[in-house]
Design a protein around this motif. Structure first.
Motif, PDB file in Angstrom:
ATOM      1  N   GLY A  14       0.807  -1.216   0.000  1.00  0.00           N
ATOM      2  CA  GLY A  14       0.000   0.000   0.000  1.00  0.00           C
ATOM      3  C   GLY A  14       0.832   1.253   0.000  1.00  0.00           C
ATOM      4  N   THR A  15       0.158   2.395   0.160  1.00  0.00           N
ATOM      5  CA  THR A  15       0.796   3.710   0.177  1.00  0.00           C
ATOM      6  C   THR A  15       0.404   4.429   1.458  1.00  0.00           C
ATOM      7  N   ILE A  16       1.381   5.043   2.124  1.00  0.00           N
ATOM      8  CA  ILE A  16       1.089   5.772   3.358  1.00  0.00           C
ATOM      9  C   ILE A  16       0.301   7.036   3.038  1.00  0.00           C
ATOM     10  N   ILE A  17      -0.845   7.189   3.703  1.00  0.00           N
ATOM     11  CA  ILE A  17      -1.657   8.393   3.505  1.00  0.00           C
ATOM     12  C   ILE A  17      -1.659   9.277   4.755  1.00  0.00           C
ATOM     13  N   LYS A  18      -1.128   8.732   5.864  1.00  0.00           N
ATOM     14  CA  LYS A  18      -1.074   9.512   7.095  1.00  0.00           C
ATOM     15  C   LYS A  18       0.009   8.931   8.007  1.00  0.00           C
ATOM     16  N   GLY A  19       0.802   9.807   8.624  1.00  0.00           N
ATOM     17  CA  GLY A  19       1.769   9.357   9.606  1.00  0.00           C
ATOM     18  C   GLY A  19       3.165   9.137   9.048  1.00  0.00           C
ATOM     19  N   MET A  20       4.050   8.721   9.954  1.00  0.00           N
ATOM     20  CA  MET A  20       5.444   8.468   9.619  1.00  0.00           C
ATOM     21  C   MET A  20       5.933   7.316  10.488  1.00  0.00           C
ATOM     22  N   ALA A  21       6.822   6.471   9.941  1.00  0.00           N
ATOM     23  CA  ALA A  21       7.280   5.319  10.716  1.00  0.00           C
ATOM     24  C   ALA A  21       8.633   4.842  10.237  1.00  0.00           C
ATOM     25  N   GLU A  22       9.352   4.164  11.166  1.00  0.00           N
ATOM     26  CA  GLU A  22      10.570   3.438  10.824  1.00  0.00           C
ATOM     27  C   GLU A  22      10.157   2.000  10.516  1.00  0.00           C
ATOM     28  N   ILE A  23      10.416   1.558   9.293  1.00  0.00           N
ATOM     29  CA  ILE A  23       9.904   0.254   8.853  1.00  0.00           C
ATOM     30  C   ILE A  23      11.057  -0.688   8.524  1.00  0.00           C
ATOM     31  N   ASN A  24      11.002  -1.869   9.110  1.00  0.00           N
ATOM     32  CA  ASN A  24      11.993  -2.915   8.839  1.00  0.00           C
ATOM     33  C   ASN A  24      11.551  -3.670   7.584  1.00  0.00           C
ATOM     34  N   GLU A  25      12.345  -3.551   6.521  1.00  0.00           N
ATOM     35  CA  GLU A  25      12.002  -4.171   5.240  1.00  0.00           C
ATOM     36  C   GLU A  25      12.942  -5.327   4.901  1.00  0.00           C
ATOM     37  N   ALA A  26      13.443  -6.003   5.941  1.00  0.00           N
ATOM     38  CA  ALA A  26      14.419  -7.076   5.718  1.00  0.00           C
ATOM     39  C   ALA A  26      13.868  -8.178   4.830  1.00  0.00           C
ATOM     40  N   THR A  27      12.572  -8.460   4.941  1.00  0.00           N
ATOM     41  CA  THR A  27      11.998  -9.533   4.122  1.00  0.00           C
ATOM     42  C   THR A  27      11.978  -9.171   2.642  1.00  0.00           C
ATOM     43  N   MET A  28      11.988  -7.866   2.356  1.00  0.00           N
ATOM     44  CA  MET A  28      11.941  -7.434   0.961  1.00  0.00           C
ATOM     45  C   MET A  28      13.340  -7.175   0.400  1.00  0.00           C
ATOM     46  N   THR A  29      14.190  -6.556   1.222  1.00  0.00           N
ATOM     47  CA  THR A  29      15.480  -6.085   0.714  1.00  0.00           C
ATOM     48  C   THR A  29      16.683  -6.788   1.324  1.00  0.00           C
ATOM     49  N   GLY A  30      16.469  -7.484   2.462  1.00  0.00           N
ATOM     50  CA  GLY A  30      17.588  -8.103   3.163  1.00  0.00           C
ATOM     51  C   GLY A  30      18.344  -7.115   4.044  1.00  0.00           C
ATOM     52  N   GLU A  31      17.963  -5.832   3.998  1.00  0.00           N
ATOM     53  CA  GLU A  31      18.623  -4.800   4.792  1.00  0.00           C
ATOM     54  C   GLU A  31      18.020  -4.772   6.191  1.00  0.00           C
ATOM     55  N   SER A  32      18.870  -4.931   7.211  1.00  0.00           N
ATOM     56  CA  SER A  32      18.363  -5.050   8.580  1.00  0.00           C
ATOM     57  C   SER A  32      17.986  -3.702   9.197  1.00  0.00           C
ATOM     58  N   LEU A  33      18.564  -2.607   8.714  1.00  0.00           N
ATOM     59  CA  LEU A  33      18.269  -1.304   9.281  1.00  0.00           C
ATOM     60  C   LEU A  33      16.903  -0.813   8.821  1.00  0.00           C
ATOM     61  N   ALA A  34      16.145  -0.247   9.762  1.00  0.00           N
ATOM     62  CA  ALA A  34      14.810   0.257   9.429  1.00  0.00           C
ATOM     63  C   ALA A  34      14.913   1.469   8.502  1.00  0.00           C
ATOM     64  N   VAL A  35      13.894   1.625   7.670  1.00  0.00           N
ATOM     65  CA  VAL A  35      13.848   2.722   6.697  1.00  0.00           C
ATOM     66  C   VAL A  35      12.741   3.685   7.101  1.00  0.00           C
ATOM     67  N   ASN A  36      13.045   4.989   7.072  1.00  0.00           N
ATOM     68  CA  ASN A  36      12.030   5.986   7.408  1.00  0.00           C
ATOM     69  C   ASN A  36      11.054   6.141   6.245  1.00  0.00           C
TER      70      ASN A  36
END
Length: 703
Positions: free
Chosen positions: A234-256
């Motif tokens: 989906g697409t964020i329509i409200k708010g802000m978050a640090e998201i862990n996308e390791a399952t998609m990218t393998g990168e362990s650091l959260a992405v803003n």
């Protein structure tokens, strides 16, 4: 629906037949799922080939026959196969592959003239020769080059029998490995599916409601808070978050991520609250990413597997050296060929990964998800295990023992308002508070509060009816929020802390009440810890945010070596790092969002069944049953995996040395050395892939 009874034992088993071409393959899946939902049907298998329906049932047979007779075309819908159906199809497909290969070989061997047999051998040998040529072109002395050399030499020497045997047995070994990998994949898919039951959505009027995940539709507005999994693309329509996308990218650091950014199913909100517009529902996204990671990533490969592959390739030059030396000393091409057709590397390189992946399959069949072979190896060799207390060593379903008002609100109102805030967050204590309110029928509409903020390992903060409202640990409410406690209340709270975990509830700086959580240890915990020590765990440590009294009571009751109380999340991770720095190999077992830093820091981490989404995402191993006994199971499985690999090494060295020696001195011809070598390799690989030969722990009936 018309059918014919073809088997009936008059007890509990029935087979009927609809006829050929009555239903399609997709309809057979749909019919199977339709019948499996009936209360008195235990097992059902439907074949689209001849319209056969096998049913194992309980109760009255007449009811089953009536159910079948009442089925209409509208009831038979097309569907995707279940995991069990995929496993059955995989079994049948590979059995047929093996039978066809064996039948084809012996048909050509006994009924076809030599020229045709040679053409077939050349056709089947072509891929191996091409791989060997590629290795030669890149100056790699590896297993591919050795296999190709064996085939090439035997063919050029006119040894078509040995060449055919080499190609045939290499092909069989490949089928066996493919079968093991695919079967493991199906087992893991079953375990790693996106497990979301309910989601919070925002209606057109701005009201927040909870709906079943299956009712979620495109363009719905889903609310995702700290520590929970994003259920759809989906697409964020409200708010802000640090998201862990390791399952998609393998990168362990959260992405803003902020308004307008895309988010994906299966990723985790580590911090923040967002509302997303659902663009696509895809439950398989997370499965495919993790399965790809397991199958292809070098990072999750067991160290013992990587060593085996390196060892296998390092042995190849010695094979060529022995072959050359044999020819120089004997001037006999047949004896030199016998040395060439026996290699240690093939068996080592094949048997080791098959053993690792078979252990992962065995674990998944016991409802234990392992994300990579190296975690099995780490679990087998670890000497220290660290446990979180709440929800891990204690029961996964704590309950509210008592709740006491210390201010203007009534006792029930304290619990009701606490439940209103806690229902937004997936945690065992939150669930206990919500369930207690429901049990007492202390219902509420969505109260007038602002965004509920979850502060990891501390508690919840919001503005309720225009007032600052906090709920959580003593450290958070009393120390961080500056709420004062009267001497009278201190005595009451101290008495509760001796027996229970205490949750504090305050409004506008005033302590309004406490909620006491009774969280006794799991029945199996003491025996499991004792068993782990007998399996080589030297130190058992418990970390908890609870009071000293509560921690000491549990530690004494379970026989835990060391414990630390009132520990914050960052402190848990520091403890893990400190123990690792002392030279110990650490297992961390936890279940909450607050355990995630420590889970990440450990050599190998385990998440319990009812863990938060974030804990499951971070953990290397996830238990799908609510019992600590599976820690013993995975320890046994992983240790016996290493034992089996070491046993295979010994067998490979002894057997292949024997075959090579017999060939060099001329006792057996190259055709027989090839058969013996490849046959022993195939048998070792098959034995390594056979779970029933692997470990004798009784399988748990997950029904």
């Amino acid at each position: 629906m018309k059918f014919k009874i073809v088997y009936d034992n008059n007890l509990d088993t029935l087979r009927v037949r609809l006829g050929k071409n009555v239903i399609s393959k997709e309809q057979s899946y749909g019919l199977s799922q339709f019948l499996s939902k009936k209360d008195n049907i235990q097992t059902v298998k439907v074949s689209s080939i001849n319209g056969s329906i096998y049913i194992k049932y309980t109760g009255n047979k007449k009811c089953i026959l009536k159910t079948l007779a009442d089925i209409t075309r509208r009831d038979i819908k097309e569907a995707e196969p279940t995991n069990d159906e995929l496993v059955n199809e995989t079994n049948n497909r590979y059995i047929n592959k093996i039978l066809r290969k064996i039948a084809t070989r012996y048909f050509f061997k006994f009924f076809m003239p030599l020229p045709i047999r040679v053409v077939r051998i050349l056709y089947e040998a072509a891929p191996y020769l091409a791989s060997g040529l590629d290795s030669l072109r890149h100056l790699r002395l590896d297993v591919d080059l050795l296999d190709a050399s064996s085939i090439f030499v035997t063919l050029t020497q006119g040894m078509y029998g040995p060449a055919g045997s080499i190609v045939f047995l290499l092909g069989l070994s490949e089928i066996l490995e493919e079968y093991t990998i695919e079967k493991t994949k199906h087992s893991l898919e079953k375990s790693l599916m996106l497990n979301i039951n309910k989601v919070w959505v925002e209606t057109e009027t701005g009201e927040e409601i909870q709906i079943p995940f299956t009712d979620l539709k495109e363009n719905d507005h889903v609310i995702v808070r700290t520590g929970t999994i994003i259920p759809a693309d989906g697409t964020i329509i409200k708010g802000m978050a640090e998201i862990n996308e390791a399952t998609m990218t393998g990168e362990s650091l959260a992405v803003n991520k902020k308004e307008g950014n895309a988010v994906f199913a299966g990723t985790i909100v580590e911090d923040g609250n967002i509302t997303i517009n659902v663009d696509a529902l895809n439950e398989d996204t997370r499965i495919n990413q993790i399965i790809d990671l397991i199958e292809s990533s070098e990072e999750v490969k067991a160290g013992v597997q990587s060593k085996a592959e390196s060892l296998a390739d390092s042995i190849v030059p010695w094979n060529f050296g022995v072959t050359a030396l044999t020819y120089l000393l004997t001037r006999d091409p047949i004896k030199a060929t016998a040395a060439l057709t026996v290699d240690y590397s093939c068996a080592i390189k094949l048997a080791t990964p098959v053993t690792v992946i078979s252990t992962m399959r065995e674990a998944s069949e016991r409802e234990i998800v392992v994300k990579g072979g190296r975690y099995l190896e780490a679990f087998a060799t670890a000497d220290t295990i660290i446990f979180d207390k709440t929800g891990t060593l204690t029961k996964s379903s704590p309950h509210v023992a008592k709740y006491v008002s210390l201010g203007q609100l009534s006792d029930d109102e304290v619990l009701r308002q606490a439940a209103c805030l806690e229902e937004h967050f997936p945690h065992s204590v939150a669930t206990a508070i919500v369930n207690k309110a429901k049990e007492l029928n202390l219902t509420h509409t969505e109260e007038l509060h602002s965004e509920v903020e979850y502060i990891v390992a501390h508690g919840i903060a919001t503005t309720l009816f225009g007032k600052r409202t906090v709920l959580g640990s003593r450290h958070f409410v009393i120390e961080d929020e500056g709420v004062t406690i009267s001497d009278e209340h201190k005595q009451l709270i101290q008495e509760s802390m001796d027996k229970y975990s205490v949750i504090y509830f305050a409004i506008d700086g005033n302590l309004e009440g406490i909620i006491c959580i009774d969280d006794p240890p799991r029945e199996e915990a003491k025996d499991v810890l004792k068993e782990l020590k007998s399996l080589g765990i030297k130190d058992i440590i418990m970390l908890t945010g609870d009071s000293e009294n509560a921690a000491k009571t549990i530690a004494n009751e379970l026989g835990i070596d060391h414990y630390r109380s009132q520990v914050l999340p960052e402190d848990k991770a520091s403890v893990v790092e400190e123990i690792k720095a002392s030279g110990k190999k650490v297992i961390m077992v936890g279940d909450g969002i607050n355990d995630s830093p420590a889970l990440s820091a450990a050599d190998v981490s385990v998440a319990m069944k009812d863990s938060s989404d974030l804990a499951r995402e971070v953990a290397d191993i996830t238990l799908l049953r609510p019992t600590l006994e599976d820690l013993v199971t995975i320890r046994l499985l992983s240790q016996r995996m290493l034992d089996l690999i070491n046993r295979n090494y010994r067998y490979i060295v002894v057997l292949n040395t024997l075959f090579m020696a017999l060939g060099i001195i001329g006792i057996i011809p190259p055709s027989l050395t090839s058969v013996l070598h490849n046959g022993s390799t195939m048998l070792l690989s098959y034995d390594s892939s056979s779970s029933k030969n692997y470990i004798d722990i009784p399988k748990v009936d997950s029904s």
